[in-house]
Design an enzyme around this catalytic site. Structure first.
Site, PDB file in Angstrom:
ATOM      1  N   ASP A  94     -49.232  -2.154   4.264  1.00 26.10           N
ATOM      2  CA  ASP A  94     -50.062  -3.337   4.428  1.00 26.10           C
ATOM      3  C   ASP A  94     -50.386  -3.943   3.260  1.00 26.10           C
ATOM      4  OD1 ASP A  94     -53.039  -2.065   4.083  1.00 26.10           O
ATOM      5  OD2 ASP A  94     -51.733  -0.570   4.726  1.00 26.10           O
ATOM      6  N   GLU A 186     -64.772  -1.134   8.872  1.00 26.61           N
ATOM      7  CA  GLU A 186     -64.778   0.062   7.935  1.00 26.61           C
ATOM      8  C   GLU A 186     -66.287   0.405   7.552  1.00 26.61           C
ATOM      9  OE1 GLU A 186     -62.256  -0.213   4.363  1.00 26.61           O
ATOM     10  OE2 GLU A 186     -60.901  -1.787   5.438  1.00 26.61           O
TER      11      GLU A 186
END
Length: 291
Positions: A94, A186
């Site tokens: 990613d 997150e």
């Protein structure tokens, strides 16, 4: 005029001979420092804490030996410069603007013992206004190299989930054969866990209603355990958990991707890259793609 000085004669003395030191026939005693050190060592050896430390160390060493024996294929791949867990056949990365300009042809050509890059998740947006400056280029060039792509949005729980979903959809045009869209969550950023989950659910529902495909939720293992577990079990998960031979989650956890390292070296990319594995084989991977 002063009178003459009378000279005096000084007689030299006969040197005195030094007598040799008498030999000590008695054995030398143990130095005090040694006695103190010995007493301290004896106290340590008799201490239960010492034996507890020894037992814990031995236990840790034994567990390490068992782990090595069980994960003989969790080894370092020199070209990727990381250890890669065994048992996975579909690998990917990613990226975001942090990686800069990427040569996707070189990324695709990289291969060591069958490990190669099959997919890439590409950062598209963040919040309600920020678009990754390299998204459009990566979204265009990676598929040309034969890499299957998915776009991700960095979620800010203090912002409206619906507005963020709309912004994400305005920026990314998914097509048949792409990976499902991803929401990266997150941190709480000062919001309560309940408020974060409320906005995240709004985001997810809006994406699902507009695309007909459930988005993937990306998070790290601790955030998932603290705030998400039990709330979003119907959605596929992509979990970050680094430098381990196994992803330590429950067998019922609906994870599909595992980000197992953040330090991979990939040809065609000048910066370190996150490395991922897909849970299933290539056939199962194909079923996950947008129809």
């Amino acid at each position: 005029m002063p009178p003459p000085v009378k000279k005096t004669t000084i007689k030299a003395k006969t040197p005195v001979k030094r007598k040799p030191a008498a030999k000590n026939k008695k054995a030398a005693g143990i130095p005090v420092q040694w006695k103190i050190a010995g007493a301290g060592l004896l106290l340590i050896l008799l201490s239960p804490f010492y034996y507890g430390y020894i037992l814990r160390s031995a236990s840790a060493t034994w567990r390490w030996i068992l782990d090595i024996g069980q994960d003989t294929n969790y080894r370092t791949y020199k070209s990727f410069n990381i250890r890669i867990p065994s048992g996975y056949t579909v690998h990917g990365i990613d990226v975001s603007s942090y990686q800069g300009k990427i040569n996707w042809q070189k990324v695709k050509a990289m291969n060591e013992d069958g490990v190669h890059i099959s997919f890439a998740f590409i950062k598209a947006t963040e919040g309600v206004l920020s678009m990754d400056p390299y998204f459009q280029r990566n979204w265009r060039e990676a598929p040309k190299a034969g890499i299957i792509c998915g776009a991700y949005h960095f979620f800010l729980p203090q912002k409206s989930g619906v507005w963020q979903a709309r912004f994400f959809l305005q920026t990314v045009k998914v097509e048949k054969g792409d990976l499902p869209m991803v929401v990266d969550v997150e941190r709480l950023y000062g919001t309560t866990p309940a408020k974060m989950r409320e906005q995240l659910l709004s985001f997810i529902k809006h994406i699902t209603s507009k695309t007909g495909v459930k988005p993937i939720i990306y998070t790290n293992l601790s955030f998932y355990a603290d705030y998400l577990q039990g709330y979003f079990d119907d959605y596929p998960l992509w979990i970050a958990h680094y430098y381990q031979p196994q992803l330590r989650v429950g067998s019922n956890t609906n994870w599909q991707f595992w980000q197992n390292s953040d330090k991979a070296r990939i040809n065609g990319i000048n910066m370190k890259v996150d490395f991922n594995v897909f849970k299933g084989d290539s056939t199962e991977f194909s079923r996950l793609l947008i129809p």
